[in-house]
Motif scaffolding. Structure first.
Motif, PDB file in Angstrom:
ATOM      1  N   GLY A   1      -4.184   6.452  -8.524  1.00  0.00           N
ATOM      2  CA  GLY A   1      -5.147   6.623  -7.209  1.00  0.00           C
ATOM      3  C   GLY A   1      -6.244   5.554  -7.080  1.00  0.00           C
TER       4      GLY A   1
ATOM      5  N   MET B   1      -3.436  12.411  -0.122  1.00  0.00           N
ATOM      6  CA  MET B   1      -4.348  11.861  -0.965  1.00  0.00           C
ATOM      7  C   MET B   1      -5.840  12.618  -0.750  1.00  0.00           C
ATOM      8  SD  MET B   1      -2.948   9.802  -3.192  1.00  0.00           S
ATOM      9  CE  MET B   1      -4.392   9.291  -4.080  1.00  0.00           C
TER      10      MET B   1
ATOM     11  N   GLU C   1      -8.439   8.929   3.333  1.00  0.00           N
ATOM     12  CA  GLU C   1      -7.571  10.300   3.368  1.00  0.00           C
ATOM     13  C   GLU C   1      -6.671  10.231   4.631  1.00  0.00           C
ATOM     14  OE1 GLU C   1     -10.067  13.301   0.539  1.00  0.00           O
ATOM     15  OE2 GLU C   1      -9.907  13.715   2.771  1.00  0.00           O
TER      16      GLU C   1
ATOM     17  N   LEU D   1       0.671  -1.113  -0.072  1.00  0.00           N
ATOM     18  CA  LEU D   1       0.047  -0.089   0.025  1.00  0.00           C
ATOM     19  C   LEU D   1       0.713   1.312   0.253  1.00  0.00           C
ATOM     20  CD1 LEU D   1      -2.829  -1.052   2.424  1.00  0.00           C
ATOM     21  CD2 LEU D   1      -2.974  -0.340   0.107  1.00  0.00           C
ATOM     22  N   ASP D   2       1.948   1.405   0.717  1.00  0.00           N
ATOM     23  CA  ASP D   2       3.044   2.442   0.877  1.00  0.00           C
ATOM     24  C   ASP D   2       3.435   2.733  -0.553  1.00  0.00           C
ATOM     25  OD1 ASP D   2       2.290   2.695   3.453  1.00  0.00           O
ATOM     26  OD2 ASP D   2       3.977   1.795   4.177  1.00  0.00           O
TER      27      ASP D   2
ATOM     28  N   ARG E   1      -5.700   7.430   6.166  1.00  0.00           N
ATOM     29  CA  ARG E   1      -4.606   6.345   5.883  1.00  0.00           C
ATOM     30  C   ARG E   1      -3.435   6.605   4.869  1.00  0.00           C
ATOM     31  NH1 ARG E   1      -1.149   3.260   4.992  1.00  0.00           N
ATOM     32  NH2 ARG E   1      -1.121   1.239   5.324  1.00  0.00           N
ATOM     33  N   PHE E   2      -3.652   7.561   3.947  1.00  0.00           N
ATOM     34  CA  PHE E   2      -2.939   7.982   3.027  1.00  0.00           C
ATOM     35  C   PHE E   2      -2.726   9.406   2.793  1.00  0.00           C
ATOM     36  CE2 PHE E   2      -4.801   3.996   1.767  1.00  0.00           C
ATOM     37  CZ  PHE E   2      -3.882   3.278   1.733  1.00  0.00           C
TER      38      PHE E   2
ATOM     39  N   HIS F   1       0.847   4.046  -2.783  1.00  0.00           N
ATOM     40  CA  HIS F   1       0.503   5.344  -2.209  1.00  0.00           C
ATOM     41  C   HIS F   1       1.664   6.506  -2.799  1.00  0.00           C
ATOM     42  CE1 HIS F   1       0.324   8.278   1.544  1.00  0.00           C
ATOM     43  NE2 HIS F   1      -0.166   8.863   0.415  1.00  0.00           N
ATOM     44  N   LYS F   2       2.932   6.289  -2.783  1.00  0.00           N
ATOM     45  CA  LYS F   2       3.733   7.054  -3.617  1.00  0.00           C
ATOM     46  C   LYS F   2       3.502   7.208  -4.932  1.00  0.00           C
ATOM     47  CE  LYS F   2       7.609   5.593  -0.185  1.00  0.00           C
ATOM     48  NZ  LYS F   2       8.833   5.149  -0.186  1.00  0.00           N
TER      49      LYS F   2
ATOM     50  N   GLY G   1      -2.218  12.801  -6.642  1.00  0.00           N
ATOM     51  CA  GLY G   1      -2.670  12.418  -5.393  1.00  0.00           C
ATOM     52  C   GLY G   1      -4.399  12.569  -5.359  1.00  0.00           C
TER      53      GLY G   1
ATOM     54  N   LEU H   1      -4.731   2.493  -5.820  1.00  0.00           N
ATOM     55  CA  LEU H   1      -4.595   2.327  -4.076  1.00  0.00           C
ATOM     56  C   LEU H   1      -5.990   2.285  -3.427  1.00  0.00           C
ATOM     57  CD1 LEU H   1      -2.653   3.074  -1.877  1.00  0.00           C
ATOM     58  CD2 LEU H   1      -3.293   5.642  -2.384  1.00  0.00           C
TER      59      LEU H   1
END
Length: 356
Positions: free
Chosen positions: A277, A75, A69, A35-36, A71-72, A39-40, A47, A280
């Motif tokens: 996105g 975003m 939002e 997930l990370d 959690r990330f 996310h990047k 985003g 994600l």
């Protein structure tokens, strides 16, 4: 086999070949990034995620927006809730115009997904944990899949009534005359299916007796629950609103009758403006951290809510029945007009803009 207008066994048998879910899952490449890492990539893309989610109150997915939002960081989840039957037409227009602006869709109109897949407008993408999604909830090529479970139940305000509601005939008790609130079945396909299930079991006499109770008919499935909770409303009970788990006081699931449940199904558009996105979002929705907050899970490997079975094993519901029924659009339209003839056209503002 001879079929009456309410013989759902015949309808499901004839429609199952075009059901929007399949258990024959091919070998698709499941997401391996964390997930990370996704996310990047999503942040580098801008985003932003644009989600169209089926529903009937504008704030119904506020909790998802907040959770995503938080959690990330960085975003933004732009989520628009509308009736699925309107979202699909608007998406069709974007596709026809060659101007897709939405990244992800999560809709009740299960019959749309095979059509969109055939048109080649959905991204074949298997998020992490796709292999753990129950087989009947996902497309073989990962074009679409169930992301959460929706279900109706029997709901009463225990502060307004001492009468136990355990089965659909209980709504015919004299004390509920002028105190029931129900969603128009000719305005929502899932409610339409629920009514057909009940009448198939209890007969037209049950429906005639229900009409004699003089229920209040409303638009939207959240509206009955809102009115039942309101101290300013005389409405006491409904069976056309979604349940939450664990079941609050006054909420029950029938065991003799059948309740509607289905996998609310999602997909990513092939021409999504923000594909990373969207990926994600879908990975988050299928993650253990999110699925364990949702009551029934779409995943095989996660436990059922306390006191209940996994939804595909749960007594009193057929989790794939709604999808098969939805695929026979000619029958759905006939059923809408049958109810319209009995109770009239749906009256009132859109549930998204009324004050209920």
């Amino acid at each position: 086999m001879r079929c009456s207008i309410f013989s759902l066994a015949c309808l499901v048998t004839s429609a199952v070949a075009s059901s929007p879910v399949t258990s024959n899952v091919s070998k698709v490449h499941e997401e391996t990034r964390s997930l990370d890492e996704i996310h990047k990539a999503a942040l580098a893309e801008g985003g932003v995620v644009t989600l169209w989610h089926g529903g009937d109150e504008a704030n119904q997915q506020s909790s998802l927006k907040t959770a995503f939002e938080a959690r990330f960081p960085g975003m933004t989840l732009n989520v628009t809730v509308d009736l699925s039957k309107y979202h699909d037409g608007n998406l069709d227009q974007q596709i026809a115009d060659g101007n897709v602006q939405v990244d992800s869709i999560i809709l009740q109109t299960l019959h749309d997904y095979p059509r969109w897949k055939e048109q080649g407008v959905l991204l074949n993408y298997a998020p992490a944990n796709f292999g753990k999604v129950h087989g009947s909830f996902k497309d073989a090529d990962a074009a679409y899949m169930g992301l959460l479970i929706f279900a109706w139940g029997l709901i009463a305000n225990v502060n307004k009534t001492n009468t136990v509601l355990a089965e659909y005939p209980d709504f015919l008790k004299p004390e509920f005359k002028d105190k029931l609130v129900l969603t128009y079945p000719n305005d929502d396909d899932a409610v339409l299916y629920q009514f057909d299930l009940i009448i198939q079991q209890y007969g037209l006499s049950w429906f005639d007796a229900l009409l004699a109770q003089n229920p209040r008919w409303v638009r939207g499935t959240e509206t009955p629950a809102t009115l039942i909770r309101s101290a300013n409303s005389s409405s006491v009970a409904t069976f056309t609103s979604g349940i939450s788990l664990p079941l609050p006081a006054g909420n029950t699931l029938p065991t003799q009758g059948e309740f509607v449940s289905w996998p609310q199904t999602g997909a990513i558009l092939k021409k999504a403006p923000h594909p990373e996105g969207a990926k994600l979002l879908h990975n988050f929705l299928l993650s253990t951290e999110h699925q364990t907050t949702q009551g029934w899970s779409v995943r095989d490997d996660l436990p059922a809510p306390a006191g209940l079975s996994k939804i595909w094993e749960q007594e009193g519901t057929n989790i794939t029945g709604f999808g098969a029924w939805m695929s026979d659009r000619a029958n759905v339209e006939r059923r809408k007009y049958w109810y319209e003839n009995k109770i009239g056209t749906a009256q009132g503002l859109s549930p998204l803009v009324d004050d209920l």
